[in-house]
Structures are given as structure tokens and as C-alpha cells.
Design a protein around this motif. Structure first.
Motif, PDB file in Angstrom:
ATOM      1  N   LEU A  52       0.826  -1.205   0.000  1.00 29.69           N
ATOM      2  CA  LEU A  52       0.000   0.000   0.000  1.00 29.69           C
ATOM      3  C   LEU A  52       0.863   1.259   0.000  1.00 29.69           C
ATOM      4  O   LEU A  52       0.512   2.258  -0.635  1.00 29.69           O
ATOM      5  CB  LEU A  52      -0.941   0.014   1.211  1.00 29.69           C
ATOM      6  CG  LEU A  52      -2.068  -1.010   1.194  1.00 29.69           C
ATOM      7  CD1 LEU A  52      -2.790  -1.038   2.541  1.00 29.69           C
ATOM      8  CD2 LEU A  52      -3.044  -0.754   0.067  1.00 29.69           C
ATOM      9  N   GLU A  56       0.850   3.051  -6.246  1.00 27.67           N
ATOM     10  CA  GLU A  56       0.004   4.224  -6.419  1.00 27.67           C
ATOM     11  C   GLU A  56      -1.459   3.850  -6.595  1.00 27.67           C
ATOM     12  O   GLU A  56      -2.345   4.601  -6.220  1.00 27.67           O
ATOM     13  CB  GLU A  56       0.483   5.035  -7.625  1.00 27.67           C
ATOM     14  CG  GLU A  56       1.825   5.698  -7.372  1.00 27.67           C
ATOM     15  CD  GLU A  56       2.274   6.548  -8.544  1.00 27.67           C
ATOM     16  OE1 GLU A  56       1.410   7.012  -9.320  1.00 27.67           O
ATOM     17  OE2 GLU A  56       3.485   6.741  -8.672  1.00 27.67           O
ATOM     18  N   VAL A  57      -1.707   2.666  -7.167  1.00 26.16           N
ATOM     19  CA  VAL A  57      -3.072   2.222  -7.418  1.00 26.16           C
ATOM     20  C   VAL A  57      -3.459   1.205  -6.353  1.00 26.16           C
ATOM     21  O   VAL A  57      -2.715   0.269  -6.071  1.00 26.16           O
ATOM     22  CB  VAL A  57      -3.198   1.588  -8.824  1.00 26.16           C
ATOM     23  CG1 VAL A  57      -4.597   1.045  -9.043  1.00 26.16           C
ATOM     24  CG2 VAL A  57      -2.820   2.595  -9.891  1.00 26.16           C
ATOM     25  N   ARG A  58      -4.647   1.404  -5.769  1.00 26.43           N
ATOM     26  CA  ARG A  58      -5.185   0.463  -4.781  1.00 26.43           C
ATOM     27  C   ARG A  58      -6.456  -0.139  -5.345  1.00 26.43           C
ATOM     28  O   ARG A  58      -7.360   0.585  -5.742  1.00 26.43           O
ATOM     29  CB  ARG A  58      -5.491   1.170  -3.459  1.00 26.43           C
ATOM     30  CG  ARG A  58      -4.260   1.674  -2.766  1.00 26.43           C
ATOM     31  CD  ARG A  58      -4.582   2.307  -1.446  1.00 26.43           C
ATOM     32  NE  ARG A  58      -3.346   2.785  -0.833  1.00 26.43           N
ATOM     33  CZ  ARG A  58      -3.263   3.297   0.366  1.00 26.43           C
ATOM     34  NH1 ARG A  58      -4.353   3.413   1.098  1.00 26.43           N
ATOM     35  NH2 ARG A  58      -2.124   3.702   0.837  1.00 26.43           N
ATOM     36  N   LYS A  59      -6.532  -1.445  -5.328  1.00 31.26           N
ATOM     37  CA  LYS A  59      -7.726  -2.124  -5.834  1.00 31.26           C
ATOM     38  C   LYS A  59      -8.755  -2.350  -4.749  1.00 31.26           C
ATOM     39  O   LYS A  59      -9.899  -2.648  -5.026  1.00 31.26           O
ATOM     40  CB  LYS A  59      -7.329  -3.433  -6.509  1.00 31.26           C
ATOM     41  CG  LYS A  59      -6.479  -3.185  -7.745  1.00 31.26           C
ATOM     42  CD  LYS A  59      -6.436  -4.367  -8.633  1.00 31.26           C
ATOM     43  CE  LYS A  59      -5.707  -3.988  -9.902  1.00 31.26           C
ATOM     44  NZ  LYS A  59      -5.820  -4.990 -10.925  1.00 31.26           N
ATOM     45  N   VAL A  60      -8.342  -2.234  -3.493  1.00 37.17           N
ATOM     46  CA  VAL A  60      -9.255  -2.297  -2.359  1.00 37.17           C
ATOM     47  C   VAL A  60      -9.106  -0.969  -1.632  1.00 37.17           C
ATOM     48  O   VAL A  60      -7.999  -0.552  -1.295  1.00 37.17           O
ATOM     49  CB  VAL A  60      -8.909  -3.478  -1.417  1.00 37.17           C
ATOM     50  CG1 VAL A  60      -9.830  -3.499  -0.217  1.00 37.17           C
ATOM     51  CG2 VAL A  60      -8.973  -4.797  -2.175  1.00 37.17           C
ATOM     52  N   ASP A  61     -10.216  -0.300  -1.401  1.00 35.79           N
ATOM     53  CA  ASP A  61     -10.178   1.040  -0.819  1.00 35.79           C
ATOM     54  C   ASP A  61     -10.032   0.984   0.698  1.00 35.79           C
ATOM     55  O   ASP A  61     -10.980   1.209   1.444  1.00 35.79           O
ATOM     56  CB  ASP A  61     -11.441   1.823  -1.209  1.00 35.79           C
ATOM     57  CG  ASP A  61     -11.355   3.280  -0.799  1.00 35.79           C
ATOM     58  OD1 ASP A  61     -10.229   3.801  -0.701  1.00 35.79           O
ATOM     59  OD2 ASP A  61     -12.416   3.886  -0.559  1.00 35.79           O
ATOM     60  N   GLU A  62      -8.819   0.624   1.146  1.00 34.95           N
ATOM     61  CA  GLU A  62      -8.502   0.582   2.573  1.00 34.95           C
ATOM     62  C   GLU A  62      -7.102   1.141   2.752  1.00 34.95           C
ATOM     63  O   GLU A  62      -6.259   1.010   1.868  1.00 34.95           O
ATOM     64  CB  GLU A  62      -8.523  -0.866   3.090  1.00 34.95           C
ATOM     65  CG  GLU A  62      -9.878  -1.527   3.028  1.00 34.95           C
ATOM     66  CD  GLU A  62      -9.807  -3.007   3.404  1.00 34.95           C
ATOM     67  OE1 GLU A  62      -8.703  -3.526   3.636  1.00 34.95           O
ATOM     68  OE2 GLU A  62     -10.869  -3.626   3.451  1.00 34.95           O
ATOM     69  N   ASP A  63      -6.861   1.749   3.896  1.00 34.09           N
ATOM     70  CA  ASP A  63      -5.505   2.194   4.181  1.00 34.09           C
ATOM     71  C   ASP A  63      -4.824   1.194   5.109  1.00 34.09           C
ATOM     72  O   ASP A  63      -5.343   0.102   5.351  1.00 34.09           O
ATOM     73  CB  ASP A  63      -5.493   3.624   4.733  1.00 34.09           C
ATOM     74  CG  ASP A  63      -6.093   3.733   6.133  1.00 34.09           C
ATOM     75  OD1 ASP A  63      -6.474   2.707   6.725  1.00 34.09           O
ATOM     76  OD2 ASP A  63      -6.175   4.868   6.631  1.00 34.09           O
TER      77      ASP A  63
END
Length: 179
Positions: A52, A56-63
Motif C-alpha cells: 500500500l 500508487e493504485v489500490r484495488k481495495v479502498d482501505e488504508d
């Protein structure tokens, strides 16, 4: 009580609440996990955090927040397993597990306070990504100690490494202002 102690307690309260609620949902099924399985769970979480941080790209919207909480809780479970040993069937109720959680965190916080005194809160100037790398390094050390059947020649044991991982994850959450 200083600010670090207060922030630490706030982070741990979030982790403890999740731990207790998962105990209510699942019981102490985690008690059957051997230490290498817990180490691998922590490793997965730390690797995800690093991904994470680098992608730069996250496929699951979590931090990273949930993953750091997971590192803390799985590390506490590992400390409990070190003390009690692995069982074939879940054997702890919520209250007993919460007491064990509190006892392990108390010792770990004391370690943090002693180190924090000696190092002058140097962690506050660190990057969260560096704390992630230190957790990964500790995990590799633990894996090596596990491969050596728990024996070390001159190094601290597995328990100290789990405690350091807890403290680094707490520091990361404090730096991220996630409490």
C-alpha cells in the motif's frame, strides 16, 4: 501521564475492542495456531502495508490502519501462545482472553516506556514506511529463530521481537493520527 502514554493507550483501546469483539464472534479459535502460523499472519499484514505504501493504485479502498491493528492483535496472540502453548481446541472465554491481552500489553508498554526514555522518542521523527520495514525485519528474525527451534546464541528471543512489532505498529498508528 505523558502524551505518548495517552496516545498508546488510545491505540491499544481500539485494538482491544476489536480483539474482544472478534472473541465474541469466533471464540478463541486462534488458540490452535502454532507460532509460525501467527508469524505468517503478521507477515501478510506487514507485506500488505508495504504494498500500500509503494503502489500508487489500490484495488481495495482501505488504508494501512486495519493492517497495523492486525499486527498488534496477532502479536499479542503470539505472546499469549508463547506463555500458554498451543491447544487442540479453543479453551479461553472472552474474559480470560481479555485479561491475558491486558497483561501482555502492560509488559509491552513498560518496554516501550523504558526504550522511549533511553531513545528520547526518536520514533516521532521516523517515517511510517521505516516502521513498516522494521516490522518486516523483526518478522524475518522471528522466522529464523523459529527455524532454529527457538534457540538464539546472543540475540533477544521471539517474545521481545513480538513486543517490538507491537510497539512499532502503535507508533505507526500514532504518527498516522489513527486513534
Amino acid at each position: 501521564m505523558n502524551i505518548t502514554s495517552q496516545e498508546y493507550d488510545k491505540v491499544i483501546a481500539i485494538c482491544r475492542s476489536l480483539f474482544v469483539n472478534k472473541m465474541k464472534d469466533y471464540g478463541s479459535a486462534w488458540r490452535i495456531l502454532r507460532l509460525p502460523s501467527l508469524t505468517d499472519q503478521i507477515f501478510i499484514k506487514a507485506q500488505r502495508i508495504r504494498s500500500l505504501q509503494e503502489n500508487e493504485v489500490r484495488k481495495v479502498d482501505e488504508d494501512e490502519t486495519g493492517e497495523f491493528i492486525g499486527i498488534i492483535n496477532y502479536s499479542v496472540m503470539a505472546l499469549i501462545q508463547l506463555e500458554l502453548g498451543v491447544v487442540e481446541q479453543p479453551d479461553l472465554n472472552v474474559e480470560d482472553a481479555a485479561q491475558l491481552f491486558d497483561a501482555k500489553v502492560k509488559l509491552t508498554k513498560e518496554l516501550m516506556e523504558n526504550k522511549n526514555h533511553d531513545y528520547g522518542e526518536a520514533w516521532r521523527e521516523m517515517r511510517v514506511s521505516s516502521l513498516t520495514d522494521l516490522i518486516l525485519q523483526k518478522l524475518l528474525r522471528v522466522k529464523q529463530i523459529e527455524d532454529n527451534k527457538g534457540k538464539t546464541l546472543v540475540s533477544e528471543g521471539i517474545d521481545a521481537n513480538y513486543q517490538d512489532m507491537i510497539n512499532y505498529a502503535v507508533f505507526a498508528l500514532i504518527l498516522m493520527k489513527k486513534f
